[in-house]
Design an enzyme around this catalytic site. Structure first.
Site, PDB file in Angstrom:
ATOM      1  N   ASP A  12      20.135   4.919 -24.496  1.00  0.00           N
ATOM      2  CA  ASP A  12      19.521   5.930 -25.355  1.00  0.00           C
ATOM      3  C   ASP A  12      20.432   7.159 -25.348  1.00  0.00           C
ATOM      4  OD1 ASP A  12      18.010   7.999 -26.409  1.00  0.00           O
ATOM      5  OD2 ASP A  12      16.193   7.462 -25.302  1.00  0.00           O
ATOM      6  N   GLY A  34      14.907   7.213 -36.806  1.00  0.00           N
ATOM      7  CA  GLY A  34      15.973   6.597 -36.017  1.00  0.00           C
ATOM      8  C   GLY A  34      16.493   7.526 -34.930  1.00  0.00           C
ATOM      9  N   VAL A  35      17.807   7.532 -34.774  1.00  0.00           N
ATOM     10  CA  VAL A  35      18.409   8.321 -33.702  1.00  0.00           C
ATOM     11  C   VAL A  35      18.204   9.814 -33.961  1.00  0.00           C
ATOM     12  CG1 VAL A  35      20.765   8.370 -34.657  1.00  0.00           C
ATOM     13  CG2 VAL A  35      20.421   8.435 -32.188  1.00  0.00           C
ATOM     14  N   ASP A  36      18.202  10.206 -35.221  1.00  0.00           N
ATOM     15  CA  ASP A  36      17.971  11.606 -35.608  1.00  0.00           C
ATOM     16  C   ASP A  36      16.589  12.064 -35.103  1.00  0.00           C
ATOM     17  OD1 ASP A  36      17.839  14.051 -36.914  1.00  0.00           O
ATOM     18  OD2 ASP A  36      18.514  13.269 -38.835  1.00  0.00           O
TER      19      ASP A  36
HETATM   20  P1  ADP Z   1      21.587   5.618 -40.018  1.00  0.00           P
HETATM   21  O1  ADP Z   1      20.693   6.293 -41.017  1.00  0.00           O
HETATM   22  O2  ADP Z   1      22.918   6.302 -39.892  1.00  0.00           O
HETATM   23  O3  ADP Z   1      21.678   4.149 -40.215  1.00  0.00           O
HETATM   24  P2  ADP Z   1      19.736   5.261 -37.773  1.00  0.00           P
HETATM   25  O4  ADP Z   1      19.224   6.326 -36.866  1.00  0.00           O
HETATM   26  O5  ADP Z   1      18.752   4.539 -38.623  1.00  0.00           O
HETATM   27  O6  ADP Z   1      20.894   5.966 -38.620  1.00  0.00           O
HETATM   28  O7  ADP Z   1      20.529   4.198 -36.919  1.00  0.00           O
HETATM   29  C1  ADP Z   1      21.804   4.411 -36.379  1.00  0.00           C
HETATM   30  C2  ADP Z   1      21.921   3.635 -35.092  1.00  0.00           C
HETATM   31  O8  ADP Z   1      21.288   4.365 -34.036  1.00  0.00           O
HETATM   32  C3  ADP Z   1      21.235   2.281 -35.119  1.00  0.00           C
HETATM   33  O9  ADP Z   1      22.125   1.317 -34.565  1.00  0.00           O
HETATM   34  C4  ADP Z   1      20.005   2.478 -34.235  1.00  0.00           C
HETATM   35  O10 ADP Z   1      19.629   1.283 -33.576  1.00  0.00           O
HETATM   36  C5  ADP Z   1      20.525   3.485 -33.253  1.00  0.00           C
HETATM   37  N1  ADP Z   1      19.532   4.276 -32.489  1.00  0.00           N
HETATM   38  C6  ADP Z   1      18.248   4.540 -32.773  1.00  0.00           C
HETATM   39  N2  ADP Z   1      17.693   5.301 -31.811  1.00  0.00           N
HETATM   40  C7  ADP Z   1      18.668   5.527 -30.874  1.00  0.00           C
HETATM   41  C8  ADP Z   1      18.738   6.228 -29.622  1.00  0.00           C
HETATM   42  N3  ADP Z   1      17.696   6.868 -29.119  1.00  0.00           N
HETATM   43  N4  ADP Z   1      19.914   6.216 -28.943  1.00  0.00           N
HETATM   44  C9  ADP Z   1      20.998   5.576 -29.447  1.00  0.00           C
HETATM   45  N5  ADP Z   1      20.996   4.910 -30.608  1.00  0.00           N
HETATM   46  C10 ADP Z   1      19.848   4.872 -31.320  1.00  0.00           C
END
Ligand code: ADP
Length: 175
Positions: A12, A34-36
């Site tokens: 994470d 997502g990660v944001d």
């Molecule tokens: P994008 O819109 O750029 O595709 P996302 O957030 O949907 O962004 O996904 C980008 C990557 O981040 C994906 O591979 C997702 O699995 C990953 N992700 C989601 N949550 C986390 C986290 N807490 N830490 C690291 N990676 C994450």
């Protein structure tokens, strides 16, 4: 380039104790899923406040560009917000735009004299970029940056959230 360590971990990104974590933001910089979403949830409101100010000043963030803010309550010192391309099949400059995310984030980190940075797998979530292609670009653009620039960075970590990305990055970095 020898002294810069490239790492891959499964985990994470909000938990990483590095100088900067990178956020896969969207053009508005005003938060998403997502990660944001995870970064803003864990980091608290200070990050969004700074994103709003940047957005008000420069009208969001173009795809491929990057901006830097505080990391609020996160263990990292800064968050670098970069906007990955939405995958439209590969003929809409997606590879170049995705490479720009890595290059511009590394430039910002170098300008700030940072020593460590962690990247998520930009664009491989809701933006739909094929994971293998995205991983090749991430590693390729990072290695190219290191060949072409002196940097303060000593450690660059690719933080994979799923097994598939972890295996892809491990394989590509082994080559
Ligand atoms: P994008 O819109 O750029 O595709 P996302 O957030 O949907 O962004 O996904 C980008 C990557 O981040 C994906 O591979 C997702 O699995 C990953 N992700 C989601 N949550 C986390 C986290 N807490 N830490 C690291 N990676 C994450």
């Amino acid at each position: 380039m020898e002294q810069v360590k490239l790492n891959v971990i499964k985990g994470d990104i909000t938990k990483q104790e590095v100088d900067a974590i990178v956020n896969a933001a969207n053009n508005s910089l005003l938060g998403g899923g997502g990660v944001d979403g995870a970064i803003h949830r864990a980091g608290g409101p200070a990050i969004l406040e700074e994103c709003k100010q940047i957005s008000a000043n420069q009208g969001g963030c173009p795809t491929g560009e990057a901006v830097i803010t505080t990391a609020g309550n996160l263990p990292a010192k800064y968050v670098i917000h970069t906007v990955g391309p939405v995958w439209h099949g590969g003929n809409q400059h997606e590879p170049e735009l995705l490479a720009n995310c890595y290059r511009n984030s590394l430039h910002l980190a170098t300008e700030k004299q940072l020593k460590s940075i962690a990247f998520p797998n930009i664009s491989t979530g809701v933006y739909g970029y094929p994971k293998y292609k995205a991983a090749e670009i991430a590693v390729g653009a990072t290695k190219e940056f290191l060949q072409q620039h002196d940097t303060s960075l000593q450690s660059i970590t690719f933080v994979c959230f799923d097994d598939e990305n972890y295996e892809l990055y491990s394989r590509i970095l082994d080559e």
